[in-house]
Scaffold this motif. Structure first.
Motif, short mmCIF file in Angstrom:
data_model
loop_
_atom_site.label_atom_id
_atom_site.label_comp_id
_atom_site.label_asym_id
_atom_site.label_seq_id
_atom_site.Cartn_x
_atom_site.Cartn_y
_atom_site.Cartn_z
N GLY A 99 0.97 -1.34 0.13
CA GLY A 99 -0.05 0.21 0.14
C GLY A 99 0.80 1.25 0.12
N PHE A 100 2.12 1.08 0.17
CA PHE A 100 2.98 2.44 0.24
C PHE A 100 4.18 2.07 -0.75
N ALA A 101 3.93 1.30 -1.63
CA ALA A 101 5.23 1.02 -2.61
C ALA A 101 4.87 2.37 -3.62
N ILE A 102 6.24 2.66 -4.04
CA ILE A 102 6.34 3.82 -4.92
C ILE A 102 5.98 3.31 -6.38
N PRO A 103 4.92 3.79 -7.28
CA PRO A 103 4.85 3.26 -8.53
C PRO A 103 5.84 3.20 -9.41
N GLY A 104 6.05 2.01 -10.21
CA GLY A 104 7.09 2.18 -11.16
C GLY A 104 8.33 1.57 -10.32
N ASN A 105 8.68 1.63 -9.08
CA ASN A 105 9.75 1.10 -8.39
C ASN A 105 9.35 0.09 -7.27
#
Length: 146
Positions: free
Chosen positions: A23-29
């Motif tokens: 839920g806190f993952a950086i989009p694209g990374n």
């Protein structure tokens, strides 16, 4: 006194990486990891990091660690003696002069977020809420002689 979120104050000496929390993952990374700079609860290094931080803080304030009991620190002697007992994130503070105790509490509040839990109640005081023994009747600790 109680140190609020004590383990979050510990500085890590080694590099520790964690997966990005759901839920806190950086989009694209999403596949990348995060490097921790401070200890977190549940981290194996957290208790040691907190203890090292508290130890260096107390020694920086002029306390000396007891050679007989690692959880006891002393500053001053005689009528100015101040003793601090450490149990994880709780501090039991005692001294001859109330002013010395008050100064120390303010020093700690300036360094960490603290909760002052008030005077320590002794086991015989549980039946009378808010009642404290007077100083004359308080049991005294004596150092064992060899």
């Amino acid at each position: 006194m109680d140190v609020k979120s004590a383990f979050l104050n510990g500085d890590l000496k080694e590099e520790v990486y964690v997966n990005q929390p759901p839920g806190f993952a950086i989009p694209g990374n999403e596949g990348k990891v995060l490097r921790l700079r401070k200890a977190l609860y549940g981290l194996r290094q957290a208790p040691r990091a907190w203890n090292a931080k508290l130890d260096s803080t107390l020694k920086g304030m002029g306390f000396k660690q007891s050679p007989h009991e690692a959880a006891i620190y002393q500053r001053g002697n005689g009528g100015n003696a101040l003793l601090v007992g450490v149990y994880v994130d709780d501090l039991v503070i005692t001294g001859i002069k109330d002013a010395e105790v008050a100064v120390f509490k303010e020093e700690m509040k300036a360094t960490f977020q603290m909760s002052d839990l008030g005077p320590l109640l002794l086991p015989g005081d549980r039946g009378a809420p808010g009642r404290l023994r007077d100083h004359a009747s308080t049991d005294r600790l004596r150092q064992a002689r060899r």
